[in-house]
Design an enzyme around this catalytic site. Structure first.
Site, short mmCIF file in Angstrom:
data_model
loop_
_atom_site.label_atom_id
_atom_site.label_comp_id
_atom_site.label_asym_id
_atom_site.label_seq_id
_atom_site.Cartn_x
_atom_site.Cartn_y
_atom_site.Cartn_z
N LYS A 69 -10.95 -23.04 29.48
CA LYS A 69 -10.89 -22.05 30.55
C LYS A 69 -9.54 -22.16 31.26
O LYS A 69 -9.08 -23.25 31.59
CB LYS A 69 -12.03 -22.28 31.55
CG LYS A 69 -13.41 -22.10 30.95
CD LYS A 69 -14.50 -22.17 32.00
CE LYS A 69 -14.74 -23.58 32.49
NZ LYS A 69 -15.38 -24.43 31.47
N PRO A 120 -6.35 -38.24 30.47
CA PRO A 120 -5.31 -37.28 30.88
C PRO A 120 -4.42 -36.79 29.74
O PRO A 120 -3.61 -35.89 29.97
CB PRO A 120 -4.50 -38.08 31.90
CG PRO A 120 -4.69 -39.50 31.49
CD PRO A 120 -6.07 -39.60 30.94
N ASP A 161 -1.61 -89.98 7.14
CA ASP A 161 -1.48 -90.40 8.54
C ASP A 161 -2.76 -91.14 8.94
O ASP A 161 -3.86 -90.59 8.87
CB ASP A 161 -1.26 -89.19 9.43
CG ASP A 161 -1.07 -89.55 10.89
OD1 ASP A 161 -1.21 -90.74 11.23
OD2 ASP A 161 -0.78 -88.65 11.69
N ILE A 209 -15.69 -35.67 37.10
CA ILE A 209 -14.76 -35.42 38.21
C ILE A 209 -14.12 -34.05 37.99
O ILE A 209 -13.21 -33.90 37.17
CB ILE A 209 -13.69 -36.53 38.32
CG1 ILE A 209 -14.37 -37.87 38.60
CG2 ILE A 209 -12.68 -36.19 39.41
CD1 ILE A 209 -13.41 -39.03 38.77
N ALA A 250 -7.58 -37.71 35.62
CA ALA A 250 -6.16 -37.33 35.66
C ALA A 250 -5.44 -37.98 36.84
O ALA A 250 -4.28 -38.38 36.72
CB ALA A 250 -6.04 -35.81 35.74
N ASP A 256 -11.94 -28.49 25.61
CA ASP A 256 -11.25 -27.75 26.66
C ASP A 256 -9.76 -27.68 26.38
O ASP A 256 -9.22 -28.42 25.58
CB ASP A 256 -11.47 -28.44 28.01
CG ASP A 256 -12.89 -28.24 28.54
OD1 ASP A 256 -13.57 -27.34 28.04
OD2 ASP A 256 -13.29 -29.00 29.45
N MET A 265 -5.99 -28.99 39.97
CA MET A 265 -5.96 -27.54 39.80
C MET A 265 -5.39 -26.84 41.04
O MET A 265 -5.86 -25.78 41.46
CB MET A 265 -7.37 -27.00 39.50
CG MET A 265 -7.97 -27.59 38.22
SD MET A 265 -9.75 -27.23 38.01
CE MET A 265 -10.48 -28.30 39.27
N GLY A 267 -9.68 -35.64 31.11
CA GLY A 267 -9.98 -36.51 32.24
C GLY A 267 -11.35 -37.13 32.13
O GLY A 267 -11.75 -37.61 31.08
N ASP A 268 -12.08 -37.11 33.23
CA ASP A 268 -13.44 -37.63 33.28
C ASP A 268 -14.41 -36.46 33.44
O ASP A 268 -14.19 -35.58 34.28
CB ASP A 268 -13.60 -38.61 34.44
CG ASP A 268 -14.99 -39.23 34.49
OD1 ASP A 268 -15.17 -40.30 33.89
OD2 ASP A 268 -15.88 -38.62 35.11
#
Length: 463
Positions: free
Chosen positions: A275, A230, A44, A311, A337, A253, A388, A307-308
């Site tokens: 817990k 979460p 080309d 928090i 969450a 946890d 919670m 979660g965090d």
């Protein structure tokens, strides 16, 4: 394995690319990532215009395939046929092979001597991915997955390791000692510092670690306080995933999902410190001290929290203890969450037509009561999210109604949010306690109160 992955080293030899269309352009763009000189051959006349974006690419116009000179194939390491004309590509490939040059024919495995893989490039570290030409889409997806877990500054870490390779060999005489040293540095604090852009601190720590090991002294480890989100492992951050996979010991946890725990190294020690209401596997003060104790033994300690961690996760209390003990730590945020469960339920926590603010509230206070500042919780254009709060739900509903909130205020109770067995119950303040009991919802749950809950029916993409 039908194809053998190989890496070619540029040694003055060049690469030939036959073609001038989009396919040839993509091949040239890929090959330009290497140090190979590239020559494009095209019939080309306008081919030069197509390759102006590339530097150091020679473009040769040929009047026809029959006129190709054998000199074109001299000092060539391999060739690529990508003219999008299959018969022309096959003819070019035959000429290349007659000159002893292996050739790749685009979109034709049967006519190719080798394949060009998808590549993840991190400087001296590169990863090649191929499906042997059978499924390019799958190859791209695998490449993207690998790309997503390799830190962006892996190249900087590799360069640091290369600079000190000889010094480590001088200090540590055995292969086992050197391997153990590099595993710890490349998966530990040194790597974290490099990934954070703190190259000088990383280099200084690497030297200190080398001197410490050479003199047989035990250094202090580190604690990773990581938010696991979460539940859905796909919501983990890249940094969280990397730290999860390099920890020596893990304290986790009950809210951390099994899917995420399965990502932990198989040889890591696992300690359940979860817990539950009125039942603590380990008291918080003991958890704090255990984190410090394990780190002082030189271990990389992962504190994995649902979660965090900042928090309603008591992460602040844990790193206060670490700071008092002089233990290095880092904190990796997780999707809390409220955000995760709301998103997976199609309930925006703020919305211009419903709520201009959102409040996160714990339904389980430090003194084991649910006495809250009720007047401040009842406000227009506000979303409430209770963590919670399942056990105290009757008192929460009653307290809000007593302060003037409508009994018909929509409420969403989300159980095991973001997980495959997520359940979303939509009710109102007057009925929610009875509805939860009837539905036999179990913890962990998030409770969302506000008119934004009405959007669930329209926006609930997981249902």
């Amino acid at each position: 394995m039908n194809w053998l992955p190989l890496y070619f080293k540029p040694q003055g030899q060049s690469v030939l690319v036959f073609g001038s269309g989009d396919v040839a352009t993509r091949k040239v763009r890929f090959l330009q990532r290497t140090e190979f000189p590239i020559t494009v051959i095209s019939i080309d006349e306008t081919a030069k215009d197509r390759f102006t974006e590339f530097e150091s690419v020679d473009v040769i116009h040929s009047t026809g395939l029959d006129s190709l000179s054998s000199q074109l194939f001299e000092n060539v390491i391999f060739a690529v046929a990508a003219s999008e004309d299959h018969s022309a590509d096959v003819f070019f490939a035959q000429q290349a092979r007659q000159a002893g040059i292996p050739v790749h024919v685009a979109h034709s495995i049967d006519d190719s001597d080798f394949l060009l893989p998808a590549v993840i490039d991190r400087g001296p570290i590169s990863v090649a991915v191929s499906s042997a030409g059978q499924h390019p889409t799958l190859t791209r997806l695998v490449r993207n997955r690998i790309e997503s877990v390799l830190p962006a500054r892996l190249e900087a870490l590799a360069e640091l390791a290369l600079r000190y390779k000889d010094k480590v060999r001088e200090k540590l005489s055995t292969n086992n000692a050197r391997r153990a040293f590099w595993e710890r540095q490349l998966e530990g604090r040194v790597a974290d510092l490099v990934y954070s852009g703190r190259d000088e601190d990383a280099e200084r720590l690497l030297l200190e670690s080398l001197d410490s090991i050479a003199s047989s002294t035990q250094g202090v480890g580190e604690v990773y306080l990581v938010g696991a989100g979460p539940g859905d492992p796909d919501l983990l951050s890249f940094r969280a995933l990397r730290l999860i996979r390099q920890a020596d010991v893990v304290l986790f946890d009950r809210l951390v999902s099994p899917q995420i725990l399965n990502l932990v190294r198989q040889d890591a020690d696992m300690i359940d410190v979860g817990k539950r209401r009125s039942h603590h596997t380990m008291q918080q003060e003991s958890i704090n001290e255990l984190l410090a104790k394990l780190a002082k033994q030189g271990k990389r300690v992962l504190r994995l929290k649902g979660g965090d961690p900042f928090i309603f996760g008591r992460g602040g209390e844990e790193i206060e203890t670490l700071s008092e003990h002089g233990v290095p730590f880092q904190v990796v945020p997780g999707i809390t969450a409220a955000a995760g469960c709301a998103s997976y339920s199609g309930i925006p926590l703020t919305h211009r037509d419903h709520a201009q603010s959102v409040r996160f509230v714990t339904g389980h206070l430090k003194n084991n009561s649910s006495e809250l500042d009720w007047p401040s919780l009842v406000a227009e254009q506000q979303t409430l999210v209770f963590y919670m709060g399942l056990v105290a739900l009757p008192q929460i509903a009653e307290g809000l109604v007593n302060q003037g909130m409508s009994q018909d205020m929509p409420v969403a109770v989300i159980s095991r949010g973001t997980l495959p067995d997520q359940r979303v119950l939509i009710s109102s303040l007057s009925r929610v306690a009875a509805d939860v009991t009837a539905a036999e919802l179990k913890a962990p749950t998030i409770i969302i109160i506000g008119t934004v809950v009405n959007l669930h029916e329209k926006l609930g993409w997981q249902s």
